[in-house]
Design a protein around this motif. Structure first.
Motif, PDB file in Angstrom:
ATOM      1  N   ASP A 124     -74.197  -4.327 -43.590  1.00  0.00           N
ATOM      2  CA  ASP A 124     -72.989  -4.974 -44.103  1.00  0.00           C
ATOM      3  C   ASP A 124     -72.362  -4.220 -45.269  1.00  0.00           C
ATOM      4  O   ASP A 124     -71.188  -4.437 -45.584  1.00  0.00           O
ATOM      5  CB  ASP A 124     -73.305  -6.407 -44.555  1.00  0.00           C
ATOM      6  CG  ASP A 124     -73.600  -7.344 -43.388  1.00  0.00           C
ATOM      7  OD1 ASP A 124     -73.196  -7.014 -42.256  1.00  0.00           O
ATOM      8  OD2 ASP A 124     -74.237  -8.387 -43.608  1.00  0.00           O
ATOM      9  N   SER A 125     -73.133  -3.348 -45.923  1.00  0.00           N
ATOM     10  CA  SER A 125     -72.626  -2.712 -47.147  1.00  0.00           C
ATOM     11  C   SER A 125     -72.207  -1.254 -46.976  1.00  0.00           C
ATOM     12  O   SER A 125     -71.338  -0.774 -47.709  1.00  0.00           O
ATOM     13  CB  SER A 125     -73.677  -2.800 -48.263  1.00  0.00           C
ATOM     14  OG  SER A 125     -74.861  -2.112 -47.912  1.00  0.00           O
ATOM     15  N   VAL A 126     -72.827  -0.530 -46.042  1.00  0.00           N
ATOM     16  CA  VAL A 126     -72.448   0.872 -45.824  1.00  0.00           C
ATOM     17  C   VAL A 126     -72.381   1.172 -44.329  1.00  0.00           C
ATOM     18  O   VAL A 126     -73.104   0.557 -43.535  1.00  0.00           O
ATOM     19  CB  VAL A 126     -73.463   1.854 -46.478  1.00  0.00           C
ATOM     20  CG1 VAL A 126     -73.498   1.683 -47.985  1.00  0.00           C
ATOM     21  CG2 VAL A 126     -74.847   1.695 -45.876  1.00  0.00           C
ATOM     22  N   PRO A 127     -71.518   2.105 -43.917  1.00  0.00           N
ATOM     23  CA  PRO A 127     -71.526   2.536 -42.523  1.00  0.00           C
ATOM     24  C   PRO A 127     -72.875   3.185 -42.195  1.00  0.00           C
ATOM     25  O   PRO A 127     -73.515   3.780 -43.068  1.00  0.00           O
ATOM     26  CB  PRO A 127     -70.387   3.562 -42.461  1.00  0.00           C
ATOM     27  CG  PRO A 127     -69.542   3.284 -43.665  1.00  0.00           C
ATOM     28  CD  PRO A 127     -70.484   2.786 -44.714  1.00  0.00           C
ATOM     29  N   THR A 157     -67.402  11.584 -49.316  1.00  0.00           N
ATOM     30  CA  THR A 157     -68.258  10.920 -48.340  1.00  0.00           C
ATOM     31  C   THR A 157     -69.617  11.616 -48.348  1.00  0.00           C
ATOM     32  O   THR A 157     -69.686  12.832 -48.221  1.00  0.00           O
ATOM     33  CB  THR A 157     -67.645  10.973 -46.930  1.00  0.00           C
ATOM     34  OG1 THR A 157     -67.427  12.342 -46.548  1.00  0.00           O
ATOM     35  CG2 THR A 157     -66.323  10.226 -46.892  1.00  0.00           C
ATOM     36  N   VAL A 158     -70.667  10.828 -48.512  1.00  0.00           N
ATOM     37  CA  VAL A 158     -72.014  11.382 -48.663  1.00  0.00           C
ATOM     38  C   VAL A 158     -72.979  10.684 -47.701  1.00  0.00           C
ATOM     39  O   VAL A 158     -73.162   9.466 -47.765  1.00  0.00           O
ATOM     40  CB  VAL A 158     -72.524  11.214 -50.109  1.00  0.00           C
ATOM     41  CG1 VAL A 158     -73.922  11.789 -50.253  1.00  0.00           C
ATOM     42  CG2 VAL A 158     -71.573  11.878 -51.101  1.00  0.00           C
ATOM     43  N   GLY A 159     -73.571  11.453 -46.823  1.00  0.00           N
ATOM     44  CA  GLY A 159     -74.574  10.916 -45.925  1.00  0.00           C
ATOM     45  C   GLY A 159     -75.929  10.878 -46.615  1.00  0.00           C
ATOM     46  O   GLY A 159     -76.267  11.782 -47.380  1.00  0.00           O
ATOM     47  N   LEU A 160     -76.697   9.833 -46.340  1.00  0.00           N
ATOM     48  CA  LEU A 160     -78.026   9.662 -46.921  1.00  0.00           C
ATOM     49  C   LEU A 160     -79.049   9.603 -45.800  1.00  0.00           C
ATOM     50  O   LEU A 160     -79.031   8.684 -44.972  1.00  0.00           O
ATOM     51  CB  LEU A 160     -78.080   8.368 -47.744  1.00  0.00           C
ATOM     52  CG  LEU A 160     -77.062   8.239 -48.889  1.00  0.00           C
ATOM     53  CD1 LEU A 160     -77.125   6.833 -49.478  1.00  0.00           C
ATOM     54  CD2 LEU A 160     -77.307   9.294 -49.956  1.00  0.00           C
ATOM     55  N   ARG A 187     -66.859   4.622 -56.298  1.00  0.00           N
ATOM     56  CA  ARG A 187     -65.726   5.199 -55.561  1.00  0.00           C
ATOM     57  C   ARG A 187     -66.158   6.279 -54.568  1.00  0.00           C
ATOM     58  O   ARG A 187     -65.341   7.021 -54.043  1.00  0.00           O
ATOM     59  CB  ARG A 187     -64.709   5.763 -56.553  1.00  0.00           C
ATOM     60  CG  ARG A 187     -64.119   4.681 -57.461  1.00  0.00           C
ATOM     61  CD  ARG A 187     -63.196   5.257 -58.501  1.00  0.00           C
ATOM     62  NE  ARG A 187     -62.017   5.861 -57.912  1.00  0.00           N
ATOM     63  CZ  ARG A 187     -61.114   6.575 -58.587  1.00  0.00           C
ATOM     64  NH1 ARG A 187     -61.286   6.770 -59.897  1.00  0.00           N
ATOM     65  NH2 ARG A 187     -60.069   7.094 -57.991  1.00  0.00           N
ATOM     66  N   VAL A 188     -67.456   6.353 -54.308  1.00  0.00           N
ATOM     67  CA  VAL A 188     -67.986   7.280 -53.302  1.00  0.00           C
ATOM     68  C   VAL A 188     -68.334   6.491 -52.048  1.00  0.00           C
ATOM     69  O   VAL A 188     -68.837   5.370 -52.121  1.00  0.00           O
ATOM     70  CB  VAL A 188     -69.241   8.012 -53.837  1.00  0.00           C
ATOM     71  CG1 VAL A 188     -69.940   8.793 -52.730  1.00  0.00           C
ATOM     72  CG2 VAL A 188     -68.848   8.946 -54.976  1.00  0.00           C
ATOM     73  N   ARG A 189     -68.054   7.078 -50.892  1.00  0.00           N
ATOM     74  CA  ARG A 189     -68.365   6.430 -49.615  1.00  0.00           C
ATOM     75  C   ARG A 189     -69.696   6.965 -49.099  1.00  0.00           C
ATOM     76  O   ARG A 189     -69.804   8.116 -48.671  1.00  0.00           O
ATOM     77  CB  ARG A 189     -67.260   6.729 -48.596  1.00  0.00           C
ATOM     78  CG  ARG A 189     -65.912   6.165 -48.967  1.00  0.00           C
ATOM     79  CD  ARG A 189     -65.850   4.664 -48.768  1.00  0.00           C
ATOM     80  NE  ARG A 189     -66.030   4.296 -47.375  1.00  0.00           N
ATOM     81  CZ  ARG A 189     -66.003   3.051 -46.933  1.00  0.00           C
ATOM     82  NH1 ARG A 189     -65.829   2.047 -47.777  1.00  0.00           N
ATOM     83  NH2 ARG A 189     -66.168   2.778 -45.647  1.00  0.00           N
ATOM     84  N   PHE A 190     -70.720   6.135 -49.163  1.00  0.00           N
ATOM     85  CA  PHE A 190     -72.034   6.517 -48.652  1.00  0.00           C
ATOM     86  C   PHE A 190     -72.166   6.097 -47.190  1.00  0.00           C
ATOM     87  O   PHE A 190     -71.638   5.062 -46.774  1.00  0.00           O
ATOM     88  CB  PHE A 190     -73.142   5.868 -49.471  1.00  0.00           C
ATOM     89  CG  PHE A 190     -73.289   6.429 -50.860  1.00  0.00           C
ATOM     90  CD1 PHE A 190     -73.849   7.679 -51.057  1.00  0.00           C
ATOM     91  CD2 PHE A 190     -72.857   5.714 -51.971  1.00  0.00           C
ATOM     92  CE1 PHE A 190     -73.976   8.222 -52.335  1.00  0.00           C
ATOM     93  CE2 PHE A 190     -72.981   6.238 -53.255  1.00  0.00           C
ATOM     94  CZ  PHE A 190     -73.538   7.491 -53.432  1.00  0.00           C
ATOM     95  N   VAL A 191     -72.880   6.908 -46.428  1.00  0.00           N
ATOM     96  CA  VAL A 191     -73.185   6.613 -45.030  1.00  0.00           C
ATOM     97  C   VAL A 191     -74.694   6.726 -44.856  1.00  0.00           C
ATOM     98  O   VAL A 191     -75.277   7.775 -45.172  1.00  0.00           O
ATOM     99  CB  VAL A 191     -72.478   7.600 -44.065  1.00  0.00           C
ATOM    100  CG1 VAL A 191     -72.862   7.296 -42.620  1.00  0.00           C
ATOM    101  CG2 VAL A 191     -70.964   7.539 -44.251  1.00  0.00           C
TER     102      VAL A 191
END
Length: 201
Positions: free
Chosen positions: A132-135, A14-17, A106-110
């Motif tokens: 709609d595409s990322v939290p 999980t990676v925050g941007l 396969r990485v969850r971006f926020v």
């Protein structure tokens, strides 16, 4: 700067941007980042130092200067200072997210932002696509909590809001999903720092 446009990320991370001009970076950015890592349970957080904000009239300081200043102020093993938008040639957040999600399926971006950005988020290009595409994690800054909560984006997506007490769910939540956190904040502003002459060419 990064040696490669795409650094390695393990599947499932999980990676925050946190995007922004960082013109200049300040302790408020640092505090938001530390709070996001802890409250959202992120594996990494990237500062996306943008080439320029399309909503701002005046161009920022050079990319090299802003990246260097960011590295000097943000010292954390889980935080990466990135100029990936300049390398990708993307101008808008939605474009950047498309490129990152394609490269890291396969990485969850926020997507992370201050509450001041949520207040005018509906002006961003393809803002619905972002939600709609990322939290999306929203961290309250001084004086912006009420206007952010009453913003068009907050109202339209109100039923997809995750309670702050369940913030650890956000990174792996099905989209659309967003969470608004009230966290202790430093009342710092890049604009005010520039006005005081603390950041000049």
């Amino acid at each position: 700067m990064m040696r490669h446009a795409y650094p390695y990320l393990a599947p499932g991370m999980t990676v925050g941007l946190l995007g922004g001009s960082f013109d200049p970076p300040h302790e408020g950015h640092v505090q938001i980042s530390r709070a996001a890592l802890k409250r959202f349970g992120l594996d990494q957080l990237w500062w996306l130092v943008t080439p320029g904000n399309p909503l701002k009239e005046n161009p920022p300081a050079s990319m090299a200067r802003r990246v260097q200043a960011a590295r000097e102020i943000m010292d954390h093993p889980k935080v990466r200072i990135s100029d990936i938008e300049a390398r990708l040639g993307t101008r808008y957040t939605a474009q950047t997210l498309r490129a990152l999600r394609k490269s890291y399926p396969r990485v969850r971006f926020v997507w992370l932002m201050g509450a001041d950005n949520l207040a005018h988020f509906h002006r961003w290009k393809d803002w619905r696509e972002i939600l709609d595409s990322v939290p999306v994690g929203v961290l309250a800054r001084p004086g912006e909590r009420i206007s952010a909560r009453l913003s068009p984006a907050a109202r339209i997506y109100s039923r997809y809001r995750i309670p702050a007490a369940q913030s650890q769910r956000l990174a792996r939540a099905e989209t659309p999903a967003w969470c608004f956190l009230n966290v202790p904040m430093i009342d710092a502003s890049s604009t005010e720092i520039r006005k005081r002459g603390g950041w000049s060419e």
